[in-house]
Scaffold this active site. Structure first.
Site, PDB file in Angstrom:
ATOM      1  N   ASN A 348       0.119   4.988   9.015  1.00  0.00           N
ATOM      2  CA  ASN A 348       0.877   5.354  10.241  1.00  0.00           C
ATOM      3  C   ASN A 348       1.477   5.204  11.034  1.00  0.00           C
ATOM      4  O   ASN A 348       1.126   3.929  11.181  1.00  0.00           O
ATOM      5  CB  ASN A 348      -0.515   6.669  11.748  1.00  0.00           C
ATOM      6  CG  ASN A 348      -0.709   7.360  11.347  1.00  0.00           C
ATOM      7  OD1 ASN A 348      -1.272   7.780  10.066  1.00  0.00           O
ATOM      8  ND2 ASN A 348      -2.392   7.305  10.938  1.00  0.00           N
ATOM      9  N   GLU A 381      -2.771  -2.846   5.092  1.00  0.00           N
ATOM     10  CA  GLU A 381      -1.485  -1.288   5.896  1.00  0.00           C
ATOM     11  C   GLU A 381      -0.579  -1.908   7.035  1.00  0.00           C
ATOM     12  O   GLU A 381       0.973  -1.289   6.721  1.00  0.00           O
ATOM     13  CB  GLU A 381      -2.493  -0.812   7.247  1.00  0.00           C
ATOM     14  CG  GLU A 381      -4.631  -0.212   6.450  1.00  0.00           C
ATOM     15  CD  GLU A 381      -3.901   0.677   5.808  1.00  0.00           C
ATOM     16  OE1 GLU A 381      -2.866   0.980   5.021  1.00  0.00           O
ATOM     17  OE2 GLU A 381      -5.293   0.262   4.830  1.00  0.00           O
TER      18      GLU A 381
HETATM   19  N1  BES Z   1      -3.134   4.790   3.073  1.00  0.00           N
HETATM   20  C1  BES Z   1      -4.241   4.727   2.717  1.00  0.00           C
HETATM   21  C2  BES Z   1      -4.636   6.014   3.456  1.00  0.00           C
HETATM   22  C3  BES Z   1      -5.493   7.024   2.573  1.00  0.00           C
HETATM   23  C4  BES Z   1      -6.093   7.006   1.540  1.00  0.00           C
HETATM   24  C5  BES Z   1      -4.863   8.135   3.093  1.00  0.00           C
HETATM   25  C6  BES Z   1      -6.356   8.018   0.455  1.00  0.00           C
HETATM   26  C7  BES Z   1      -4.726   9.706   1.889  1.00  0.00           C
HETATM   27  C8  BES Z   1      -5.809   9.132   1.445  1.00  0.00           C
HETATM   28  C9  BES Z   1      -4.560   3.794   3.385  1.00  0.00           C
HETATM   29  O1  BES Z   1      -3.446   2.380   3.211  1.00  0.00           O
HETATM   30  C10 BES Z   1      -5.724   2.848   2.240  1.00  0.00           C
HETATM   31  O2  BES Z   1      -5.238   2.905   0.906  1.00  0.00           O
HETATM   32  N2  BES Z   1      -6.672   2.463   2.715  1.00  0.00           N
HETATM   33  C11 BES Z   1      -7.801   1.511   1.848  1.00  0.00           C
HETATM   34  C12 BES Z   1      -8.339   0.502   2.227  1.00  0.00           C
HETATM   35  C13 BES Z   1      -7.336  -0.475   2.482  1.00  0.00           C
HETATM   36  C14 BES Z   1      -7.486  -1.479   2.171  1.00  0.00           C
HETATM   37  C15 BES Z   1      -7.286  -0.613   0.383  1.00  0.00           C
HETATM   38  C16 BES Z   1      -9.443   2.650   2.458  1.00  0.00           C
HETATM   39  O3  BES Z   1      -8.872   3.795   2.872  1.00  0.00           O
HETATM   40  O4  BES Z   1      -9.576   2.382   1.320  1.00  0.00           O
HETATM   41 ZN    ZN Z   2      -2.937   2.447   1.350  1.00  0.00          ZN
END
Ligand code: BES
Ligand code: ZN
Length: 838
Positions: A348, A381
């Site tokens: 966000n 992020e």
């Molecule tokens: N934008 C994603 C979070 C997300 C994932 C929102 C799926 C909705 C659906 C975030 O940037 C992300 O990818 N988070 C990863 C961690 C990251 C270090 C790869 C996660 O939550 O596993």
């Molecule tokens: Zn991501």
């Protein structure tokens, strides 16, 4: 939504176990038995059991509702949003929230109805439409407000018409339930300083904003936001922008509430709006005018659990600003560690939310792996602040422009703040290799067609290893053949052009082409779009088959020959960058742009010492099938001088040949030829891959009872001994020396467990010795690095005394959750079945 395994951060995407079909493997191992028969005549045999491994990937998360597209009559420009969660500390549920949203829209086409997203919300008060704004006091009467729950839309049927070219304001009051959940606006309970507490937070991506307020919930419908949150006075409220005013209001019963008003946001997508209402503390630092605050439970702040995260956040911001040459446009960034948050992290804009485990470490924990994980989640992020937040994909079909690019910068950012991390090895072992394993089985391309992502399509299914890891691997390849300098230049140009707006992958290609055309150092064999579409718009990836006597290189889609008729194949072709090496010296990059081509410069001579290696330094997203002559030479080279081949290439070479074996391209003997040298292999990340291939986790128990087990044991143990002794030498006195050894922290436990599983006496003795030491003095801590293995084999080779001790420690009030989990697992390692049945 739940975190999945992948990368440094064992979160969303799954670590690939690389296990092939049971039957095929058993057959293959029988061949190994035959081969071992040959080896045995040559050399004397060494001495036997099992190893814990990474979990299998969880099933994809459930569908996130409908992805019905909105009609294009209205375009949102600005939201005035008030949210009022009716929550007081200590109060029991059920809880609700209410809100009011006034959305300024531009009418693009005349219409008698306004359609916007809304899901699970009820109206609160009458809806109204003001405008056209050019006529003061004008309004359009609302005939009816319908909620189509399945389509997740609200339809305002009007008595008049909205006219193209005019501005209107849609005014809607609404109410929703506030539950302990993982998406939309949710409540989370936790304990802090011995007290039970609760907080409210949000998770909107991909389509949960519509569960919090009626909105135009599509990534390309960007608008500005004025947000106001009404909350209990003892809480603090956070949103994307800084608070500009705090005042008070009384509710219908006369009780006081606090109203926090936030500054107007920049133009952004609804899925990036965010809210947190909590009773947290924070630590802060300002980097180039950006006020960074890290919020967490008071206890965690006091104990310094987020100090590491604070130390690196500013540097990663500065690093990204510098390499991308685009400054971060917000005046503040809050990072919040939310207990029980569903994702590892969510980007966000200006209010990044993390799972606690992804942001916190004990100040005493010097281990690289933990820091590497935090650095990688934070970098990922922060990468989104540019790729995703500033420039957003037009539609979810190009999600890789968000997640693939963020995953690429995740690695650059993490190694920037932790320079001791071996970037290329980690990238190959965590990203490229696991996704190559998956990509040959999955029928989907990185960039899907826009029309396909509609109706009941599950958006959550797009957040997979293809999007993340193939996206990052393709980016790595692109940056490799363009040179990082040109690649970053193109990204800057792309970011500048599409700031506060949206793009698709063709836009990225256009900006790369512009940069390529403006110089003459790097020459490409085709327009960039043609090159890159071959990777992003086709399923799977190629395997190159070499005939080095003639110098012919042929490509075909890598597919499982065991699963289909041998005549059945694909006609896909890729435009493939080939970096290569001859006898240890790097050669100029060349390209394969059709299904087969002659490279006279790659022909090898009669000499045993003339060899070729392709795809050096993971430059390309493909596998290589060498001919027998070259493979023999490479195998021999490995035996004589393994370091003549770079470590990442050794990894590739062996993983490719195992994959080729699994898919019926080459016999298992060929793969095993390349493992003969392993006694001289001192890289744990290579060993880990070899062991995953030879002893897939899901086959451990089958193998243990199979006739091939003793052969496998003899073959492997002999080769594992040198590296085993090297690492065992650090245990127990000197484990701190492994503090900077990332792969020791990632893989040593599994390696030791395999050595014990194979019955290596030294390993079993070491486990019982350390276990005995712990039994004598329960204060003694077995090094965490190998604790799981030691507990397990301590119990396995012990008697009921060891088992009872583990049971006692398990019930001990002091043992923490992680230790309890390890102990529970250890008790299941007992050999005596009467112990197991207790
Ligand atoms: N934008 C994603 C979070 C997300 C994932 C929102 C799926 C909705 C659906 C975030 O940037 C992300 O990818 N988070 C990863 C961690 C990251 C270090 C790869 C996660 O939550 O596993
Ligand atoms: Zn991501």
């Amino acid at each position: 939504m739940g975190p999945r395994g992948r990368g440094l951060y064992v979160g969303r995407r799954a670590a690939a176990a690389g296990a092939a079909l049971l039957l095929a493997l058993l057959l293959a191992l029988l061949v190994l038995a035959a081969l071992y028969g040959r080896c045995r005549r040559e050399e004397a045999p060494p001495p036997s059991l099992r190893a814990p491994g990474p979990a299998a990937p969880p099933p994809p998360a459930a569908a996130a509702g409908s992805v019905r597209r909105l009609p294009r009559h209205l375009l949102p420009l600005h939201y005035d949003l008030e949210l009022w969660p009716r929550v007081r500390p200590g109060q029991a549920g059920p809880f609700a929230f209410s809100g009011q949203v006034n959305i300024t829209v531009r009418c693009l086409r005349d219409t008698g109805a306004a359609v916007l997203h809304s899901s699970g919300l009820r109206s609160h008060g009458a809806a109204a439409v003001r405008g056209p704004l050019s006529e003061p006091g004008a309004a359009v009467e609302v005939a009816e407000l319908r909620h189509d729950q399945e389509g997740e839309v609200a339809v305002l049927e009007l008595r008049g018409r909205l006219r193209a070219g005019h501005l209107y304001v849609l005014q809607l009051g609404f109410q929703g339930r506030l539950e302990e959940g993982l998406d939309g606006l949710f409540l989370s309970r936790y304990t802090d300083q011995g007290q039970s507490s609760m907080l409210i937070a949000s998770q909107m991506e991909p389509t949960y904003a519509r569960r919090v307020y009626p909105c135009f919930d599509e990534p390309a419908m960007k608008a500005t936001f004025n947000i106001r949150i009404i909350h209990n006075p003892s809480y603090v409220a956070l949103s994307n922008m800084p608070a500009i005013d705090v005042s008070e209001v009384k509710d219908e019963n006369g009780s006081l509430w606090t109203v926090t008003t936030f500054n107007t946001s920049l133009k952004m997508s609804t899925y990036l709006t965010a809210f947190v209402i909590c009773d947290f503390n924070y630590v802060t630092r300002t980097e180039r005018g950006n006020e960074i605050r890290i919020w967490a439970r008071k206890e965690a702040i006091k104990n310094g659990y987020v100090d590491y995260a604070l130390n690196i956040t500013g540097s990663i911001f500065a690093f990204l600003e510098d390499i991308l040459n685009v400054s971060y446009p917000l005046p503040k960034t809050d990072l919040v560690a939310v207990p029980g948050f569903g994702a590892g992290g969510m980007e966000n804009w200006g209010l990044i939310i993390f799972q606690e485990a992804a942001l916190m470490n004990l100040p005493s924990e010097e281990f690289t792996i933990r820091k590497a994980m935090i650095a990688s989640v934070v970098s990922h992020e922060l990468g989104h602040q540019w790729f995703g937040n500033l420039v957003t994909m037009n539609w979810w079909n190009d999600l890789w422009l968000n997640e693939g690019l963020a995953s690429y910068f995740e690695y650059l950012g993490a190694t920037f703040v932790e320079p001791k991390l071996p970037l290329d090895k980690i990238f190959y072992a965590h990203i490229v290799q696991p996704v190559l394993r998956e990509d040959s089985e999955i029928a989907r391309s990185l960039s899907e067609s826009e029309d396909k992502i509609n109706g009941s399509f599950s958006l959550m299914s797009l957040f997979d290893n293809i999007t993340y890891s193939k996206g990052a691997s393709i980016t790595w390849m692109l940056s490799g053949f363009l040179t990082e300098k040109l690649f970053l230049k193109a990204l800057t140009s792309y970011l500048k052009e599409f700031s506060f707006s949206n793009a698709n992958q063709d836009d990225l290609w256009t900006h790369i082409q512009m940069v390529v055309d403006a110089q003459d150092e790097v020459q490409l064999p085709a327009p960039i779009k043609q090159i890159m579409d071959s990777w992003t718009c086709q399923n799977g990836f190629p395997v190159l088959t070499l005939n080095l006597t003639t110098g012919t290189v042929r490509q075909e889609q890598f597919f499982n020959k065991n699963n289909r008729k041998s005549t059945d194949s694909y006609n896909n072709t890729w435009i493939i960058p080939i970096s290569w090496m001859r006898n240890g010296s790097s050669q100029p990059l060349t390209w394969l742009d059709k299904s087969s081509k002659m490279f006279p410069e790659m022909q090898v001579s009669e000499s045993e010492y003339d060899w070729i290696l392709l795809n050096v330094n993971l430059s390309g997203y493909y596998r290589v099938n060498y001919d027998q002559i070259n493979l023999k030479r490479l195998a021999r080279l490995l035996e004589n001088d393994p370091k003549a081949i770079p470590a990442v290439s050794r990894f590739q070479l062996i993983d490719d040949v195992f994959a080729l074996t699994d898919f019926g391209y080459v016999p298992i003997e060929t793969a095993l030829e390349l493992t003969k040298y392993l006694a001289r292999e001192d890289e744990l990340f290579i060993w880990n891959m070899v062991l995953l291939n030879l002893i897939p986790d899901n086959l451990e128990s089958t193998l243990k009872n199979h006739e091939v087990y003793p052969l496998l044991k003899k073959y492997l143990l002999k080769r594992m001994l040198p590296i085993y002794h090297y690492y065992a030498g650090f245990i127990p006195q000197n484990v701190d020396a492994l503090e900077d050894d990332y792969f020791a922290q990632a893989y040593l436990e599994k390696f030791m467990a395999t050595a014990c599983w194979l019955g290596l006496q030294d390993c079993l003795d070491l486990s019982s010795e350390l276990f005995a030491k712990w039994r004598e003095n329960p204060e003694y801590k077995i090094p965490l690095l190998i604790r799981r293995t030691v507990y397990c084999y301590g119990v396995a080779v012990g008697s009921d005394k060891e088992w009872n001790f583990a049971w006692e420690m398990y019930n001990h009030t002091d043992s923490d959750e992680e230790d309890e989990d390890i102990l529970l697992y250890a008790m299941s390692c007992a050999k005596e079945s009467w112990l197991l049945h207790r």
